[in-house]
Design a protein around this motif. Sequence first.
Motif, PDB file in Angstrom:
ATOM      1  N   UNK A   1      13.157  24.685  29.068  1.00  0.00           N
ATOM      2  CA  UNK A   1      12.340  23.932  28.423  1.00  0.00           C
ATOM      3  C   UNK A   1      12.500  22.708  28.161  1.00  0.00           C
ATOM      4  N   UNK A   2      11.554  21.885  28.232  1.00  0.00           N
ATOM      5  CA  UNK A   2      11.846  20.229  28.083  1.00  0.00           C
ATOM      6  C   UNK A   2      12.780  19.548  29.050  1.00  0.00           C
ATOM      7  N   UNK A   3      12.922  20.272  30.187  1.00  0.00           N
ATOM      8  CA  UNK A   3      13.741  19.481  31.282  1.00  0.00           C
ATOM      9  C   UNK A   3      12.755  19.439  32.388  1.00  0.00           C
ATOM     10  N   UNK A   4      13.053  18.412  33.182  1.00  0.00           N
ATOM     11  CA  UNK A   4      12.220  17.921  34.413  1.00  0.00           C
ATOM     12  C   UNK A   4      12.808  18.987  35.407  1.00  0.00           C
ATOM     13  N   UNK A   5      12.220  19.349  36.524  1.00  0.00           N
ATOM     14  CA  UNK A   5      12.672  20.096  37.640  1.00  0.00           C
ATOM     15  C   UNK A   5      13.891  19.399  38.053  1.00  0.00           C
TER      16      UNK A   5
END
Length: 507
Positions: A400-404
């Motif tokens: 969560x809250x990390x880009x791919x």
Amino acid sequence: MKKICKISKKEFEITKKDLEFYEKMWVPTPTLCPEERQKRRLVWQNMSSLYYRECSATWKKIISNYSNDKKFPVYEKEYWFSNENNTLNFWKDYDFSKNFFEQFKELQNIVPRFSIQQQEPMENSKYCNFASNCKNCYLIFDSDFCENCLYSNVLKNSNNTLDCSYCHDMQYSYSSKNCEIWYKLFFSSNSINCSESYFLKNCISCNFCFCCVGLENKKYNIFNKQYSKQEYLEKIKSFKLGKYERISEMQNFFKEHIKKFTENKLEWRQNENVSWNYIYHSKNISDSYHIKDCEDVSYSQSIQKAKNCIDTTSFWENIENIYESATVWLNSSNIMFCFTVVLNSKNLLYCDTAYSSQNCFGCIWIQNEQYCILNKQYSKEEYQKILPKIISHMKKTWEWWEFFPINNSPFWYNETLAQDFFPLSETEILEKWYFYKQKEKSTIYNWEKYIIPDDIFDVDNEILKKILSCKICEQNYKLTELELTFYKKNKIPVPRKCPNCRKLERI
Ligand SMILES: [Zn+2]
């Protein structure tokens, strides 16, 4: 506040202004430094690596930025938009026993995409990607409203222009960057409203100037020295600029000449509270470049008419409240961790390509959809019930809250803008476990070496049949008739480097 980047292990700063943004968007502070965050986005952008391949539905030969070795189906654009195709036929139930990025990758491997990003009207410009409203253009990328333009990126509203980057309103110009409103400009940068000039940097409203830096409203200057019209014309003629050796020599003289000047403030224009260069008509911009008509933007690149954005790349027209996303166009807002969001899209999370869609999570290549998760349709009530559960699951898996992650990109690392801005060797790419695109054997030919005449006057149409070899990377390239006419007309020698090496040199 200082943090250590999870990947580069470098220390990076989070400012008070950043914290205000994160609070407003309900996101925690990032775990990666700005460069690693940028790299993670750029690896989703393959503008210029184009391939011939077959449409996975009609088997017609098509041009695409997805090579044949990709797992997912690729359709020709007309078929993708036809009634035959519905990407909601490919869906998954969210599986709480797996992590999200893994499930997303599985879905990515089966959902059909279309071959190339072009917005109509386009005429005789099939080798252009991320382009709209172009006519008779060839190998231009991230460009709009152009006619007779070749080998350029981020070129807007221009005609008869070759080898330019981050320019707009250019006519009959060549090999320049960060310029606007030009007529017959060659080998120049960071200048505005000039004409009939070579090798300018940081100039405004100059005509007939050669190798000049930081001039305003000047005519007939050579190396910042005033000449009469007659003297100027004679000197320019004596330089014999149609010869490759002479142009290379002048390029080196100009590099030395530039060193005599301190960096010019002209690069910052009509701004309020901005840091860095290449920012125009904007307010409160930090750690960003190529920004125009924007407000409250940080850690971003190539953005026009946007507000309240952090960690964003390639946006334009009425864009608001965006975090960690790339390529968002036309009236879109509240977008987080998405790639390619087009036309009136809102409230999207973790989507790969969405047209006119709202309130979707983890969707791939959708259009006119609402309340979907992993391409599965839910009712509004169901969507609102399941989304918080997914978020708490993703918090547990640290997603969560990390880009791919980089390997969720549909492209291999060295096909993308990440390779242009953060170049890695084959070994470095493989060591990091990123995907590497091998050079296709068919692009290297054995042929009789053709020696390009030094002077453009000695080049004839025979060259159009020849295969040339780049003096930097040895990649083969050919000249088109349009460009040969341009070189002859403007007395410019034939370039010895391939279009890609020329682009890398400019950017
Ligand atoms: Zn090359």
